[in-house]
Design a protein around this motif. Sequence first.
Motif, PDB file in Angstrom:
ATOM      1  N   ASN A   2       0.850  -1.184   0.000  1.00  0.00           N
ATOM      2  CA  ASN A   2       0.000   0.000   0.000  1.00  0.00           C
ATOM      3  C   ASN A   2       0.886   1.235   0.000  1.00  0.00           C
ATOM      4  OD1 ASN A   2      -2.085   1.810   0.248  1.00  0.00           O
ATOM      5  ND2 ASN A   2      -2.537   1.342   2.385  1.00  0.00           N
ATOM      6  N   GLN A   3       0.811   2.026  -1.066  1.00  0.00           N
ATOM      7  CA  GLN A   3       1.632   3.231  -1.150  1.00  0.00           C
ATOM      8  C   GLN A   3       1.164   4.310  -0.171  1.00  0.00           C
ATOM      9  OE1 GLN A   3       4.410   3.477  -3.175  1.00  0.00           O
ATOM     10  NE2 GLN A   3       4.029   1.315  -3.618  1.00  0.00           N
ATOM     11  N   ALA A   4      -0.126   4.331   0.149  1.00  0.00           N
ATOM     12  CA  ALA A   4      -0.662   5.302   1.105  1.00  0.00           C
ATOM     13  C   ALA A   4      -0.318   4.863   2.524  1.00  0.00           C
ATOM     14  CB  ALA A   4      -2.169   5.428   0.946  1.00  0.00           C
ATOM     15  N   ARG A   5       0.015   5.826   3.385  1.00  0.00           N
ATOM     16  CA  ARG A   5       0.435   5.507   4.751  1.00  0.00           C
ATOM     17  C   ARG A   5      -0.378   6.310   5.781  1.00  0.00           C
ATOM     18  NH1 ARG A   5       5.487   2.929   4.292  1.00  0.00           N
ATOM     19  NH2 ARG A   5       5.447   1.956   2.231  1.00  0.00           N
ATOM     20  N   PRO A   6      -1.652   5.989   5.959  1.00  0.00           N
ATOM     21  CA  PRO A   6      -2.440   6.693   6.975  1.00  0.00           C
ATOM     22  C   PRO A   6      -2.061   6.240   8.377  1.00  0.00           C
ATOM     23  CG  PRO A   6      -3.731   4.932   6.020  1.00  0.00           C
ATOM     24  CD  PRO A   6      -2.442   4.967   5.245  1.00  0.00           C
ATOM     25  N   HIS A   7      -2.295   7.103   9.352  1.00  0.00           N
ATOM     26  CA  HIS A   7      -1.987   6.765  10.739  1.00  0.00           C
ATOM     27  C   HIS A   7      -2.591   5.430  11.158  1.00  0.00           C
ATOM     28  CE1 HIS A   7      -0.544  10.862  11.796  1.00  0.00           C
ATOM     29  NE2 HIS A   7      -0.035  10.261  12.838  1.00  0.00           N
ATOM     30  N   SER A  36      -8.430   4.322  -2.950  1.00  0.00           N
ATOM     31  CA  SER A  36      -9.628   4.485  -2.129  1.00  0.00           C
ATOM     32  C   SER A  36      -9.408   5.598  -1.121  1.00  0.00           C
ATOM     33  CB  SER A  36      -9.953   3.174  -1.403  1.00  0.00           C
ATOM     34  OG  SER A  36     -11.211   3.256  -0.755  1.00  0.00           O
ATOM     35  N   ALA A  37     -10.455   6.397  -0.901  1.00  0.00           N
ATOM     36  CA  ALA A  37     -10.385   7.512   0.049  1.00  0.00           C
ATOM     37  C   ALA A  37     -11.667   7.568   0.855  1.00  0.00           C
ATOM     38  CB  ALA A  37     -10.168   8.834  -0.688  1.00  0.00           C
ATOM     39  N   LYS A  38     -11.560   8.086   2.056  1.00  0.00           N
ATOM     40  CA  LYS A  38     -12.727   8.233   2.926  1.00  0.00           C
ATOM     41  C   LYS A  38     -12.660   9.610   3.576  1.00  0.00           C
ATOM     42  CE  LYS A  38     -10.554   6.329   7.015  1.00  0.00           C
ATOM     43  NZ  LYS A  38     -10.415   7.677   7.590  1.00  0.00           N
ATOM     44  N   CYS A  39     -13.790  10.047   4.098  1.00  0.00           N
ATOM     45  CA  CYS A  39     -13.805  11.368   4.726  1.00  0.00           C
ATOM     46  C   CYS A  39     -12.996  11.332   6.009  1.00  0.00           C
ATOM     47  CB  CYS A  39     -15.238  11.842   4.964  1.00  0.00           C
ATOM     48  SG  CYS A  39     -16.219  10.828   6.073  1.00  0.00           S
ATOM     49  N   ALA A  40     -12.337  12.440   6.283  1.00  0.00           N
ATOM     50  CA  ALA A  40     -11.494  12.560   7.464  1.00  0.00           C
ATOM     51  C   ALA A  40     -12.321  13.116   8.616  1.00  0.00           C
ATOM     52  CB  ALA A  40     -10.284  13.446   7.151  1.00  0.00           C
ATOM     53  N   GLY A  41     -11.956  14.312   9.117  1.00  0.00           N
ATOM     54  CA  GLY A  41     -12.718  14.868  10.214  1.00  0.00           C
ATOM     55  C   GLY A  41     -14.064  15.429   9.800  1.00  0.00           C
ATOM     56  N   GLY A  42     -14.189  15.778   8.505  1.00  0.00           N
ATOM     57  CA  GLY A  42     -15.434  16.340   8.002  1.00  0.00           C
ATOM     58  C   GLY A  42     -15.697  15.864   6.594  1.00  0.00           C
ATOM     59  N   ASN A  43     -16.936  15.993   6.139  1.00  0.00           N
ATOM     60  CA  ASN A  43     -17.316  15.469   4.830  1.00  0.00           C
ATOM     61  C   ASN A  43     -16.625  16.167   3.671  1.00  0.00           C
ATOM     62  OD1 ASN A  43     -19.061  13.567   5.942  1.00  0.00           O
ATOM     63  ND2 ASN A  43     -20.799  14.984   5.942  1.00  0.00           N
ATOM     64  N   SER A  44     -16.107  17.380   3.877  1.00  0.00           N
ATOM     65  CA  SER A  44     -15.491  18.124   2.786  1.00  0.00           C
ATOM     66  C   SER A  44     -14.004  17.817   2.613  1.00  0.00           C
ATOM     67  CB  SER A  44     -15.678  19.631   3.004  1.00  0.00           C
ATOM     68  OG  SER A  44     -15.003  20.050   4.176  1.00  0.00           O
ATOM     69  N   VAL A  45     -13.421  17.069   3.534  1.00  0.00           N
ATOM     70  CA  VAL A  45     -11.995  16.727   3.477  1.00  0.00           C
ATOM     71  C   VAL A  45     -11.851  15.214   3.584  1.00  0.00           C
ATOM     72  CG1 VAL A  45      -9.740  17.018   4.550  1.00  0.00           C
ATOM     73  CG2 VAL A  45     -11.352  18.936   4.527  1.00  0.00           C
ATOM     74  N   GLU A  82      -9.264  11.594   2.992  1.00  0.00           N
ATOM     75  CA  GLU A  82      -7.900  11.072   3.047  1.00  0.00           C
ATOM     76  C   GLU A  82      -7.820   9.794   2.216  1.00  0.00           C
ATOM     77  OE1 GLU A  82      -4.797   9.321   6.402  1.00  0.00           O
ATOM     78  OE2 GLU A  82      -6.962   9.050   6.631  1.00  0.00           O
ATOM     79  N   ILE A  83      -6.799   9.701   1.371  1.00  0.00           N
ATOM     80  CA  ILE A  83      -6.538   8.462   0.632  1.00  0.00           C
ATOM     81  C   ILE A  83      -5.833   7.489   1.570  1.00  0.00           C
ATOM     82  CG2 ILE A  83      -5.266   7.425  -1.286  1.00  0.00           C
ATOM     83  CD1 ILE A  83      -5.611  10.046  -2.807  1.00  0.00           C
ATOM     84  N   ASP A  84      -6.465   6.357   1.844  1.00  0.00           N
ATOM     85  CA  ASP A  84      -5.853   5.382   2.730  1.00  0.00           C
ATOM     86  C   ASP A  84      -5.429   4.103   2.023  1.00  0.00           C
ATOM     87  OD1 ASP A  84      -8.470   4.639   2.312  1.00  0.00           O
ATOM     88  OD2 ASP A  84      -8.898   4.093   4.383  1.00  0.00           O
ATOM     89  N   TYR A  85      -5.772   3.969   0.737  1.00  0.00           N
ATOM     90  CA  TYR A  85      -5.279   2.842  -0.055  1.00  0.00           C
ATOM     91  C   TYR A  85      -4.844   3.338  -1.426  1.00  0.00           C
ATOM     92  CZ  TYR A  85      -7.230  -0.613   3.210  1.00  0.00           C
ATOM     93  OH  TYR A  85      -7.500  -1.378   4.315  1.00  0.00           O
ATOM     94  N   LEU A  86      -3.642   2.968  -1.836  1.00  0.00           N
ATOM     95  CA  LEU A  86      -3.152   3.219  -3.187  1.00  0.00           C
ATOM     96  C   LEU A  86      -2.281   2.028  -3.567  1.00  0.00           C
ATOM     97  CD1 LEU A  86      -2.904   5.045  -5.658  1.00  0.00           C
ATOM     98  CD2 LEU A  86      -0.952   6.168  -4.558  1.00  0.00           C
TER      99      LEU A  86
END
Length: 312
Positions: free
Chosen positions: A23-28, A70-79, A81-85
Amino acid sequence: MIRALHLLDLPRISLSGIRKLPNQARPHKRLGLDKLALLDLLPMKYWVGMGKQRQTWIQTRALKVQGLVSAKCAGGNSVWEIDYLLLSPELMQEEMDLLYGLTLGAGRCGVDKLFLRLAADSLCLDPIRDAGFCFYKKEYLYRLEKGEARTSHKTAGSGQLFHPVSSENEFGMFQLYNSVFPLHVREAEGQTLDEWRAAREERWRGPKAKEYIFLEEGSVVGWVSVGRRKKNGYFSLMLRPWSAVQPDALLDSVEGLLPRQSTLWCIASEFQTPFLQALEDRGYQMVQEYTKAVRNITAKVRRPSLVPIGAE
């Protein structure tokens, strides 16, 4: 062919070799969990209780899935984060049409910004930059095996320096963030309280993940997010510059929150120089350098407006 993920694609992905790709994306929240979790890809409408909105796009050739983002909303619907690449080798340095597809889909969901963290030595940095992403911050992943620590520090076993985060001190945390990060980071992650709140990245996962603040004369001068998974402990932190609190004192208390974890992991920003030095002095080893990028999907429109006389 590039298109949004359909529910019927999941069996194909499950049997595809793409699940074995890094996975190239590295979310916390996925630190140390490289394997693709299929349930993460399900949009909320397909799975009761999945929670946040998500967009997933795939690139196929014949019956083979060559790429997935793949991306999902972070703290709010307008922002978001890509968590899978996940990309096959032949896609690593090509134009990132997958990201264009995701951007289009996210924009239709009302998303303003997309964030992405990658390893600094990733082979796809240039194609991602060409896809409209701007790299604005470096981060470092540190690891400590407690049995290999070079120096001995007495930890505050109860973490008594900290107070649990509550809505009452959210603005104090925002002020702390403003004191730690320079303008170009705040322009990317948020310059107002609402923008910062929407862009806050999901931290360590699990029921034992918690956030704490440290107060000095009633002001928030320190913050830490901690998580646990088996023998691993994870934390991120901030400390206001020129605070009377020393980085070592704060680290003592952080380690006191994770007394049973034999391996500790910490992500620290390039703008936290005192912490970087304190971590290395305690025996933490820097094991990975990250770079974080943002993609603005919508543009702010400047409009004439009335302001008070004398205002700059």
